[in-house]
Design a protein around this motif. Structure first.
Motif, PDB file in Angstrom:
ATOM      1  N   GLU A 192       8.060   1.676  -0.647  1.00  0.00           N
ATOM      2  CA  GLU A 192       9.428   1.490  -1.152  1.00  0.00           C
ATOM      3  C   GLU A 192       9.551   0.185  -1.951  1.00  0.00           C
ATOM      4  O   GLU A 192       8.669  -0.666  -1.908  1.00  0.00           O
ATOM      5  CB  GLU A 192      10.406   1.471   0.034  1.00  0.00           C
ATOM      6  CG  GLU A 192      10.360   2.717   0.897  1.00  0.00           C
ATOM      7  CD  GLU A 192      10.727   3.988   0.132  1.00  0.00           C
ATOM      8  OE1 GLU A 192      11.616   3.914  -0.737  1.00  0.00           O
ATOM      9  OE2 GLU A 192      10.106   5.035   0.384  1.00  0.00           O
ATOM     10  N   GLN A 193      10.675   0.050  -2.655  1.00  0.00           N
ATOM     11  CA  GLN A 193      10.912  -1.159  -3.454  1.00  0.00           C
ATOM     12  C   GLN A 193      11.439  -2.300  -2.586  1.00  0.00           C
ATOM     13  O   GLN A 193      11.107  -3.462  -2.802  1.00  0.00           O
ATOM     14  CB  GLN A 193      11.920  -0.865  -4.576  1.00  0.00           C
ATOM     15  CG  GLN A 193      11.380   0.048  -5.651  1.00  0.00           C
ATOM     16  CD  GLN A 193      10.079  -0.458  -6.264  1.00  0.00           C
ATOM     17  OE1 GLN A 193       9.907  -1.658  -6.492  1.00  0.00           O
ATOM     18  NE2 GLN A 193       9.150   0.461  -6.501  1.00  0.00           N
ATOM     19  N   ASN A 194      12.279  -1.961  -1.597  1.00  0.00           N
ATOM     20  CA  ASN A 194      12.923  -3.012  -0.792  1.00  0.00           C
ATOM     21  C   ASN A 194      12.743  -2.734   0.693  1.00  0.00           C
ATOM     22  O   ASN A 194      12.726  -1.580   1.105  1.00  0.00           O
ATOM     23  CB  ASN A 194      14.419  -3.070  -1.093  1.00  0.00           C
ATOM     24  CG  ASN A 194      14.654  -3.391  -2.548  1.00  0.00           C
ATOM     25  OD1 ASN A 194      14.137  -4.382  -3.055  1.00  0.00           O
ATOM     26  ND2 ASN A 194      15.403  -2.539  -3.222  1.00  0.00           N
TER      27      ASN A 194
ATOM     28  N   ARG B 134     -12.590  -0.041  -6.932  1.00  0.00           N
ATOM     29  CA  ARG B 134     -12.175  -0.178  -8.336  1.00  0.00           C
ATOM     30  C   ARG B 134     -10.901  -1.018  -8.448  1.00  0.00           C
ATOM     31  O   ARG B 134      -9.848  -0.623  -7.931  1.00  0.00           O
ATOM     32  CB  ARG B 134     -11.880   1.198  -8.916  1.00  0.00           C
ATOM     33  CG  ARG B 134     -13.047   2.139  -8.794  1.00  0.00           C
ATOM     34  CD  ARG B 134     -12.728   3.381  -9.559  1.00  0.00           C
ATOM     35  NE  ARG B 134     -13.638   4.445  -9.236  1.00  0.00           N
ATOM     36  CZ  ARG B 134     -13.473   5.695  -9.613  1.00  0.00           C
ATOM     37  NH1 ARG B 134     -12.392   6.034 -10.303  1.00  0.00           N
ATOM     38  NH2 ARG B 134     -14.353   6.613  -9.299  1.00  0.00           N
ATOM     39  N   PRO B 135     -10.990  -2.153  -9.165  1.00  0.00           N
ATOM     40  CA  PRO B 135      -9.828  -3.047  -9.271  1.00  0.00           C
ATOM     41  C   PRO B 135      -8.576  -2.348  -9.795  1.00  0.00           C
ATOM     42  O   PRO B 135      -7.478  -2.588  -9.290  1.00  0.00           O
ATOM     43  CB  PRO B 135     -10.293  -4.134 -10.248  1.00  0.00           C
ATOM     44  CG  PRO B 135     -11.782  -4.107 -10.162  1.00  0.00           C
ATOM     45  CD  PRO B 135     -12.181  -2.706  -9.833  1.00  0.00           C
TER      46      PRO B 135
ATOM     47  N   THR C  75      -1.870  -0.585  -4.317  1.00  0.00           N
ATOM     48  CA  THR C  75      -1.241  -1.671  -3.540  1.00  0.00           C
ATOM     49  C   THR C  75      -0.152  -2.405  -4.319  1.00  0.00           C
ATOM     50  O   THR C  75       0.514  -3.278  -3.756  1.00  0.00           O
ATOM     51  CB  THR C  75      -2.279  -2.731  -3.131  1.00  0.00           C
ATOM     52  OG1 THR C  75      -2.732  -3.391  -4.325  1.00  0.00           O
ATOM     53  CG2 THR C  75      -3.473  -2.124  -2.411  1.00  0.00           C
ATOM     54  N   ARG C  76      -0.025  -2.118  -5.597  1.00  0.00           N
ATOM     55  CA  ARG C  76       0.906  -2.782  -6.510  1.00  0.00           C
ATOM     56  C   ARG C  76       0.628  -4.280  -6.675  1.00  0.00           C
ATOM     57  O   ARG C  76       1.498  -5.046  -7.067  1.00  0.00           O
ATOM     58  CB  ARG C  76       2.364  -2.559  -6.074  1.00  0.00           C
ATOM     59  CG  ARG C  76       2.821  -1.138  -6.392  1.00  0.00           C
ATOM     60  CD  ARG C  76       4.314  -0.992  -6.170  1.00  0.00           C
ATOM     61  NE  ARG C  76       4.621  -0.544  -4.842  1.00  0.00           N
ATOM     62  CZ  ARG C  76       5.766  -0.803  -4.210  1.00  0.00           C
ATOM     63  NH1 ARG C  76       6.704  -1.513  -4.797  1.00  0.00           N
ATOM     64  NH2 ARG C  76       5.981  -0.326  -2.986  1.00  0.00           N
ATOM     65  N   ARG C  77      -0.568  -4.705  -6.320  1.00  0.00           N
ATOM     66  CA  ARG C  77      -0.939  -6.109  -6.524  1.00  0.00           C
ATOM     67  C   ARG C  77      -2.363  -6.151  -7.110  1.00  0.00           C
ATOM     68  O   ARG C  77      -3.253  -5.454  -6.620  1.00  0.00           O
ATOM     69  CB  ARG C  77      -0.935  -6.908  -5.209  1.00  0.00           C
ATOM     70  CG  ARG C  77       0.393  -6.918  -4.462  1.00  0.00           C
ATOM     71  CD  ARG C  77       1.462  -7.759  -5.155  1.00  0.00           C
ATOM     72  NE  ARG C  77       2.672  -7.843  -4.350  1.00  0.00           N
ATOM     73  CZ  ARG C  77       3.705  -7.004  -4.421  1.00  0.00           C
ATOM     74  NH1 ARG C  77       3.696  -5.993  -5.267  1.00  0.00           N
ATOM     75  NH2 ARG C  77       4.770  -7.173  -3.641  1.00  0.00           N
ATOM     76  N   ASP C  78      -2.564  -7.051  -8.087  1.00  0.00           N
ATOM     77  CA  ASP C  78      -3.847  -7.119  -8.780  1.00  0.00           C
ATOM     78  C   ASP C  78      -4.771  -8.126  -8.068  1.00  0.00           C
ATOM     79  O   ASP C  78      -5.080  -9.175  -8.610  1.00  0.00           O
ATOM     80  CB  ASP C  78      -3.573  -7.547 -10.242  1.00  0.00           C
ATOM     81  CG  ASP C  78      -4.781  -7.318 -11.120  1.00  0.00           C
ATOM     82  OD1 ASP C  78      -5.764  -6.720 -10.643  1.00  0.00           O
ATOM     83  OD2 ASP C  78      -4.742  -7.757 -12.286  1.00  0.00           O
ATOM     84  N   LEU C  79      -5.158  -7.794  -6.852  1.00  0.00           N
ATOM     85  CA  LEU C  79      -5.836  -8.798  -6.019  1.00  0.00           C
ATOM     86  C   LEU C  79      -7.158  -8.290  -5.428  1.00  0.00           C
ATOM     87  O   LEU C  79      -7.628  -8.818  -4.417  1.00  0.00           O
ATOM     88  CB  LEU C  79      -4.897  -9.215  -4.866  1.00  0.00           C
ATOM     89  CG  LEU C  79      -3.627  -9.959  -5.283  1.00  0.00           C
ATOM     90  CD1 LEU C  79      -2.662 -10.088  -4.106  1.00  0.00           C
ATOM     91  CD2 LEU C  79      -3.962 -11.346  -5.832  1.00  0.00           C
ATOM     92  N   HIS C  80      -7.748  -7.305  -6.067  1.00  0.00           N
ATOM     93  CA  HIS C  80      -8.973  -6.711  -5.523  1.00  0.00           C
ATOM     94  C   HIS C  80     -10.072  -7.757  -5.325  1.00  0.00           C
ATOM     95  O   HIS C  80     -10.746  -7.788  -4.283  1.00  0.00           O
ATOM     96  CB  HIS C  80      -9.447  -5.604  -6.483  1.00  0.00           C
ATOM     97  CG  HIS C  80     -10.565  -4.774  -5.932  1.00  0.00           C
ATOM     98  ND1 HIS C  80     -11.857  -4.887  -6.375  1.00  0.00           N
ATOM     99  CD2 HIS C  80     -10.586  -3.821  -4.975  1.00  0.00           C
ATOM    100  CE1 HIS C  80     -12.611  -4.025  -5.717  1.00  0.00           C
ATOM    101  NE2 HIS C  80     -11.878  -3.369  -4.862  1.00  0.00           N
TER     102      HIS C  80
ATOM    103  N   CYS D 124       0.840  -1.204   0.000  1.00  0.00           N
ATOM    104  CA  CYS D 124       0.000   0.000   0.000  1.00  0.00           C
ATOM    105  C   CYS D 124       0.874   1.253   0.000  1.00  0.00           C
ATOM    106  O   CYS D 124       1.865   1.326   0.739  1.00  0.00           O
ATOM    107  CB  CYS D 124      -0.901   0.007   1.226  1.00  0.00           C
ATOM    108  SG  CYS D 124      -1.932  -1.466   1.315  1.00  0.00           S
ATOM    109  N   ARG D 125       0.498   2.219  -0.772  1.00  0.00           N
ATOM    110  CA  ARG D 125       1.402   3.366  -0.955  1.00  0.00           C
ATOM    111  C   ARG D 125       1.497   4.235   0.293  1.00  0.00           C
ATOM    112  O   ARG D 125       2.445   4.994   0.444  1.00  0.00           O
ATOM    113  CB  ARG D 125       1.007   4.205  -2.170  1.00  0.00           C
ATOM    114  CG  ARG D 125      -0.362   4.800  -2.111  1.00  0.00           C
ATOM    115  CD  ARG D 125      -0.644   5.605  -3.355  1.00  0.00           C
ATOM    116  NE  ARG D 125      -0.108   6.963  -3.258  1.00  0.00           N
ATOM    117  CZ  ARG D 125      -0.182   7.845  -4.215  1.00  0.00           C
ATOM    118  NH1 ARG D 125      -0.713   7.512  -5.366  1.00  0.00           N
ATOM    119  NH2 ARG D 125       0.278   9.059  -4.039  1.00  0.00           N
ATOM    120  N   TYR D 126       0.540   4.114   1.213  1.00  0.00           N
ATOM    121  CA  TYR D 126       0.616   4.886   2.459  1.00  0.00           C
ATOM    122  C   TYR D 126       1.344   4.130   3.569  1.00  0.00           C
ATOM    123  O   TYR D 126       1.511   4.634   4.671  1.00  0.00           O
ATOM    124  CB  TYR D 126      -0.796   5.271   2.945  1.00  0.00           C
ATOM    125  CG  TYR D 126      -1.777   4.117   2.967  1.00  0.00           C
ATOM    126  CD1 TYR D 126      -1.714   3.143   3.945  1.00  0.00           C
ATOM    127  CD2 TYR D 126      -2.754   3.989   1.983  1.00  0.00           C
ATOM    128  CE1 TYR D 126      -2.581   2.076   3.966  1.00  0.00           C
ATOM    129  CE2 TYR D 126      -3.647   2.927   1.996  1.00  0.00           C
ATOM    130  CZ  TYR D 126      -3.556   1.979   2.983  1.00  0.00           C
ATOM    131  OH  TYR D 126      -4.419   0.909   2.993  1.00  0.00           O
TER     132      TYR D 126
END
Ligand code: SAM
Ligand code: SF4
Ligand code: SF4
Length: 347
Positions: A39-41, A132-133, A140-145, A33-35
């Motif tokens: 970060e990447q790592n 919204r998916p 969230t960077r994941r396609d899991l809605h 989640c962006r909040y």
């Protein structure tokens, strides 16, 4: 450690009792989640440091002897911890325990809901920020809605009391979904809680301009639905509750603009046994060390009592008083100490 007799709850310097305990059972998560985890790592807690379920349950009996009655499983994503129902069963066997709840992102809930209910989990809160998916993927960077929606449905079918849904509202990101999310929750008879975007550790992209305040959330709802009525019963709970004219209810957690530290009875135990007296606390108290060194129950009780009695934390109120606000902790510091992350100490 063996069971000892229960005494009255201890209070801190401001008269706040040792009340609820949040148990972060893992620092790992299957979303980004962006909040919370933009970060990447990330640096993860060493596996050997994680408390075993028996160690957690034993510690919790010391906390319940000191007055705790409610626990909430959280993380990271709590459902990533294997056989979580085994921990729930151990906690449910604690005679002083009145409430076992869990906050989850819902991804793995469809599979686990029934087992957790049977094991004694009392209540479930699912975090959901969008209907919204494609927006879920961006957030969230994941396609899991779809999995979250299935999880919510499964929790309802498993017979949990009405669910709570937590939505972090961010300006320009999902604030156009305040009303649709409210409708969605009403249809499910779930209680939606709008959470102000907080500048906690982990929120490395936080900016005040992205916070949608409690006042603005209420104004937008009132403009559409007519007057909303504040309803009591907040107690030490973080959410202020409101009723719409049709009687349905929702909550607002205004940690940024109207913090509730004065009534805060919550503390947090990380998966590796560090005890935090405040979400914003810079340091925790090591309970894993004493447990693994074989400290007696009385020694650990004294440690807990001494620290809680001296507690002065009012982290969110102090942040509100700060002149200029940006992200709480720089990314370099978070990399040095993952305990500063929200996903480690539990939301
Ligand atoms: N992974 C689980 C989940 O998301 O429900 C449990 C742990 S998560 C850290 C607990 C809660 O913290 C979630 O409801 C999440 O929305 C909230 N949270 C995380 N970062 C936040 C932030 N910067 N501001 C407000 N709430 C935040
Ligand atoms: Fe999102 Fe919860 Fe994972 Fe944080 S811990 S990234 S809030 S799902
Ligand atoms: Fe409690 Fe700290 Fe949150 Fe204030 S900031 S409500 S004291 S955990």
């Amino acid at each position: 450690m063996c069971e000892s007799s229960h005494s009255e709850p201890i209070s801190d310097v401001h008269g706040r009792p040792l009340g609820q305990l949040r148990l972060s059972v893992t620092d790992r998560c299957n979303l980004r989640c962006r909040y919370c985890m933009p970060e990447q790592n990330y640096e993860w807690l060493p596996h050997d440091d994680l408390l075993r379920y028996e160690e957690i349950a034993d510690l919790v009996t010391i906390f319940t002897d000191a007055g705790v009655r409610k626990v909430r499983l959280t993380g990271g994503e709590p459902l990533l911890r294997r056989d979580l129902e085994r921990l729930v069963r151990l906690l449910a066997a604690n005679a002083h325990m009145e409430d076992i709840a869990m906050t989850t992102n819902g991804i793995l809930l469809a599979d686990a809901a029934e087992r957790l209910r049977e094991a004694g989990l009392g209540r479930v809160t699912v975090s959901l920020d969008t209907l919204r998916p494609e927006r879920f993927l961006a957030l969230t960077r994941r396609d899991l809605h779809r999995r979250v929606l299935e999880g919510i449905r499964a929790a309802m079918d498993a017979g949990f009391p009405p669910l709570k849904l937590d939505m972090v509202v961010m300006r320009g990101v999902n604030d156009d979904e305040i009303l649709p999310m409210l409708d969605f929750a009403r249809e499910l008879r779930a209680e939606l809680r709008f959470i102000e975007y907080m500048d906690v550790g982990g929120a490395t992209h936080w900016s005040a301009s992205e916070v949608v305040s409690r006042g603005e959330i209420l104004e937008r709802i009132e403009r559409h639905h007519g007057g909303v009525e504040a309803i009591g019963g907040q107690g030490s709970a973080p959410a202020e509750r409101f009723a719409l004219p049709d009687g349905s209810t929702f909550g607002v957690i205004a940690s940024v603009t109207a913090p509730f530290c004065r009534d805060c009875d919550r503390s947090r135990l990380t998966a590796d046994g560090q005890w935090y007296l405040c979400l914003y606390a810079a340091r925790g108290i090591d309970l894993r060390g004493p447990v693994r060194r074989g400290a007696t129950r009385e020694e650990i009780t004294s440690l807990i009592t001494a620290h809680w009695s001296a507690r002065t934390d009012r982290g969110a109120e102090e942040r509100r008083a700060a002149r200029s606000r940006g992200p709480l902790i720089a990314i370099e510091a978070l990399r040095q100490d993952p305990h500063l992350e929200m996903h480690t100490r539990g939301g």
